[in-house]
Motif scaffolding. Structure first.
Motif, PDB file in Angstrom:
ATOM      1  N   THR A  33       0.851  -1.190   0.000  1.00  0.00           N
ATOM      2  CA  THR A  33       0.000   0.000   0.000  1.00  0.00           C
ATOM      3  C   THR A  33       0.883   1.234   0.000  1.00  0.00           C
ATOM      4  N   GLY A  34       0.621   2.156  -0.914  1.00  0.00           N
ATOM      5  CA  GLY A  34       1.399   3.390  -0.970  1.00  0.00           C
ATOM      6  C   GLY A  34       1.113   4.265   0.232  1.00  0.00           C
ATOM      7  N   GLY A  35       2.156   4.809   0.826  1.00  0.00           N
ATOM      8  CA  GLY A  35       1.990   5.618   2.029  1.00  0.00           C
ATOM      9  C   GLY A  35       1.277   6.930   1.753  1.00  0.00           C
ATOM     10  N   PHE A  36       1.409   7.469   0.544  1.00  0.00           N
ATOM     11  CA  PHE A  36       0.812   8.771   0.241  1.00  0.00           C
ATOM     12  C   PHE A  36      -0.639   8.624  -0.198  1.00  0.00           C
ATOM     13  N   LEU A  37      -0.893   7.812  -1.204  1.00  0.00           N
ATOM     14  CA  LEU A  37      -2.261   7.647  -1.712  1.00  0.00           C
ATOM     15  C   LEU A  37      -3.090   6.688  -0.864  1.00  0.00           C
ATOM     16  N   ARG A  38      -2.394   5.858  -0.071  1.00  0.00           N
ATOM     17  CA  ARG A  38      -3.079   4.818   0.736  1.00  0.00           C
ATOM     18  C   ARG A  38      -3.894   3.889  -0.159  1.00  0.00           C
ATOM     19  N   GLY A  40      -3.735   0.428  -2.896  1.00  0.00           N
ATOM     20  CA  GLY A  40      -2.976  -0.786  -3.128  1.00  0.00           C
ATOM     21  C   GLY A  40      -2.000  -0.628  -4.275  1.00  0.00           C
ATOM     22  N   ASN A  41      -0.821  -1.150  -4.099  1.00  0.00           N
ATOM     23  CA  ASN A  41       0.097  -1.311  -5.218  1.00  0.00           C
ATOM     24  C   ASN A  41       0.784  -2.664  -5.041  1.00  0.00           C
ATOM     25  N   THR A  42       1.721  -2.957  -5.910  1.00  0.00           N
ATOM     26  CA  THR A  42       2.352  -4.281  -5.875  1.00  0.00           C
ATOM     27  C   THR A  42       3.854  -4.102  -5.743  1.00  0.00           C
ATOM     28  N   VAL A  91      -1.451  13.703  -8.798  1.00  0.00           N
ATOM     29  CA  VAL A  91      -0.064  13.250  -8.751  1.00  0.00           C
ATOM     30  C   VAL A  91       0.177  12.261  -9.895  1.00  0.00           C
ATOM     31  N   VAL A  92       1.423  12.196 -10.307  1.00  0.00           N
ATOM     32  CA  VAL A  92       1.796  11.219 -11.336  1.00  0.00           C
ATOM     33  C   VAL A  92       2.407  10.018 -10.628  1.00  0.00           C
ATOM     34  N   VAL A  93       1.813   8.863 -10.842  1.00  0.00           N
ATOM     35  CA  VAL A  93       2.284   7.648 -10.181  1.00  0.00           C
ATOM     36  C   VAL A  93       3.028   6.781 -11.189  1.00  0.00           C
ATOM     37  N   GLY A  94       4.180   6.315 -10.765  1.00  0.00           N
ATOM     38  CA  GLY A  94       4.938   5.371 -11.580  1.00  0.00           C
ATOM     39  C   GLY A  94       5.600   6.017 -12.778  1.00  0.00           C
ATOM     40  N   GLY A  95       5.945   5.223 -13.734  1.00  0.00           N
ATOM     41  CA  GLY A  95       6.037   3.798 -13.986  1.00  0.00           C
ATOM     42  C   GLY A  95       6.341   2.885 -12.818  1.00  0.00           C
TER      43      GLY A  95
HETATM   44  P1  2BA Z   1       2.380   6.407  -2.799  1.00  0.00           P
HETATM   45  O1  2BA Z   1       3.182   6.654  -1.555  1.00  0.00           O
HETATM   46  O2  2BA Z   1       0.929   6.162  -2.635  1.00  0.00           O
HETATM   47  O3  2BA Z   1       2.651   7.653  -3.764  1.00  0.00           O
HETATM   48  C1  2BA Z   1       1.921   7.801  -4.968  1.00  0.00           C
HETATM   49  C2  2BA Z   1       2.409   9.038  -5.715  1.00  0.00           C
HETATM   50  O4  2BA Z   1       2.132  10.207  -4.944  1.00  0.00           O
HETATM   51  C3  2BA Z   1       3.922   9.058  -5.950  1.00  0.00           C
HETATM   52  O5  2BA Z   1       4.236   8.345  -7.134  1.00  0.00           O
HETATM   53  C4  2BA Z   1       4.199  10.552  -6.046  1.00  0.00           C
HETATM   54  O6  2BA Z   1       3.907  11.053  -7.335  1.00  0.00           O
HETATM   55  C5  2BA Z   1       3.183  11.151  -5.091  1.00  0.00           C
HETATM   56  N1  2BA Z   1       3.734  11.383  -3.754  1.00  0.00           N
HETATM   57  C6  2BA Z   1       4.236  10.472  -2.897  1.00  0.00           C
HETATM   58  N2  2BA Z   1       4.600  11.051  -1.743  1.00  0.00           N
HETATM   59  C7  2BA Z   1       4.336  12.362  -1.872  1.00  0.00           C
HETATM   60  C8  2BA Z   1       4.470  13.497  -1.026  1.00  0.00           C
HETATM   61  N3  2BA Z   1       4.994  13.394   0.208  1.00  0.00           N
HETATM   62  N4  2BA Z   1       4.061  14.702  -1.499  1.00  0.00           N
HETATM   63  C9  2BA Z   1       3.541  14.832  -2.741  1.00  0.00           C
HETATM   64  N5  2BA Z   1       3.359  13.799  -3.590  1.00  0.00           N
HETATM   65  C10 2BA Z   1       3.753  12.580  -3.165  1.00  0.00           C
HETATM   66  P2  2BA Z   1       5.582   7.524  -7.219  1.00  0.00           P
HETATM   67  O7  2BA Z   1       6.722   8.379  -6.784  1.00  0.00           O
HETATM   68  O8  2BA Z   1       5.645   6.926  -8.583  1.00  0.00           O
HETATM   69  O9  2BA Z   1       5.466   6.364  -6.138  1.00  0.00           O
HETATM   70  C11 2BA Z   1       4.602   5.247  -6.314  1.00  0.00           C
HETATM   71  C12 2BA Z   1       4.658   4.355  -5.101  1.00  0.00           C
HETATM   72  O10 2BA Z   1       5.990   3.853  -4.948  1.00  0.00           O
HETATM   73  C13 2BA Z   1       4.369   5.072  -3.795  1.00  0.00           C
HETATM   74  O11 2BA Z   1       2.977   5.139  -3.572  1.00  0.00           O
HETATM   75  C14 2BA Z   1       5.079   4.176  -2.776  1.00  0.00           C
HETATM   76  O12 2BA Z   1       4.296   3.014  -2.504  1.00  0.00           O
HETATM   77  C15 2BA Z   1       6.317   3.749  -3.556  1.00  0.00           C
HETATM   78  N6  2BA Z   1       7.445   4.633  -3.277  1.00  0.00           N
HETATM   79  C16 2BA Z   1       7.804   5.741  -3.957  1.00  0.00           C
HETATM   80  N7  2BA Z   1       8.927   6.283  -3.452  1.00  0.00           N
HETATM   81  C17 2BA Z   1       9.283   5.479  -2.422  1.00  0.00           C
HETATM   82  C18 2BA Z   1      10.363   5.507  -1.491  1.00  0.00           C
HETATM   83  N8  2BA Z   1      11.319   6.478  -1.503  1.00  0.00           N
HETATM   84  N9  2BA Z   1      10.430   4.532  -0.539  1.00  0.00           N
HETATM   85  C19 2BA Z   1       9.493   3.552  -0.508  1.00  0.00           C
HETATM   86  N10 2BA Z   1       8.451   3.471  -1.371  1.00  0.00           N
HETATM   87  C20 2BA Z   1       8.344   4.427  -2.308  1.00  0.00           C
END
Ligand code: 2BA
Length: 109
Positions: A33-38, A40-42, A91-95
């Motif tokens: 689970t993504g910490g920001f969007l909360r 599900g991811n894989t 927000v832009v998620v991924g690749g």
């Molecule tokens: P999430 O934490 O749900 O983050 C989803 C997207 O939200 C991120 O995409 C980014 O665009 C944005 N985001 C994340 N934290 C933010 C913040 N504090 N403020 C503003 N926007 C924010 P991605 O960067 O592509 O990340 C996709 C997923 O990969 C994340 O889901 C998390 O599960 C993982 N991830 C990304 N960076 C990580 C890291 N440094 N350590 C561990 N997991 C990470």
């Protein structure tokens, strides 16, 4: 040997695993689970020889796409006067978010 941690979107995970298995890479799929969007991811754990890291990264690049998503509203933590995140926040998620770690031991028992 390296251990690749790849956090990918659920929408891309099936195809990514198919591509890895077709090329004889072993992978373990974890529901995360993504910490920001909360949402599900894989997370895939992929153990590979050093010389295969680049090929696996290319498979991930070819398979995982970036997508726009809207972040949910965030409530203030402690009370009035605290900052809100204005929304909708796009927000832009991924690749994919990829970590490559050096493996000290690889043991099958
Ligand atoms: P999430 O934490 O749900 O983050 C989803 C997207 O939200 C991120 O995409 C980014 O665009 C944005 N985001 C994340 N934290 C933010 C913040 N504090 N403020 C503003 N926007 C924010 P991605 O960067 O592509 O990340 C996709 C997923 O990969 C994340 O889901 C998390 O599960 C993982 N991830 C990304 N960076 C990580 C890291 N440094 N350590 C561990 N997991 C990470």
């Amino acid at each position: 040997m390296k251990l690749i941690f790849a956090v990918v979107q659920d929408k891309d995970a099936g195809r990514l695993i198919d591509q890895l298995v077709q090329r004889n890479y072993s992978a373990t799929k974890l529901a995360s689970t993504g910490g920001f969007l909360r949402e599900g991811n894989t997370t895939l754990l992929i153990g590979v020889e050093d010389e295969d890291v680049e090929e696996v990264l290319n498979i991930i690049r070819d398979t995982c796409h970036s997508r726009k998503q809207v972040a949910p509203p965030v409530s203030p933590v402690s009370g009035p006067g605290d900052a809100y995140v204005s929304y909708p926040l796009e927000v832009v998620v991924g690749g994919a978010t990829v970590f490559v770690l050096t493996v000290e031991g690889y043991i099958k028992i």
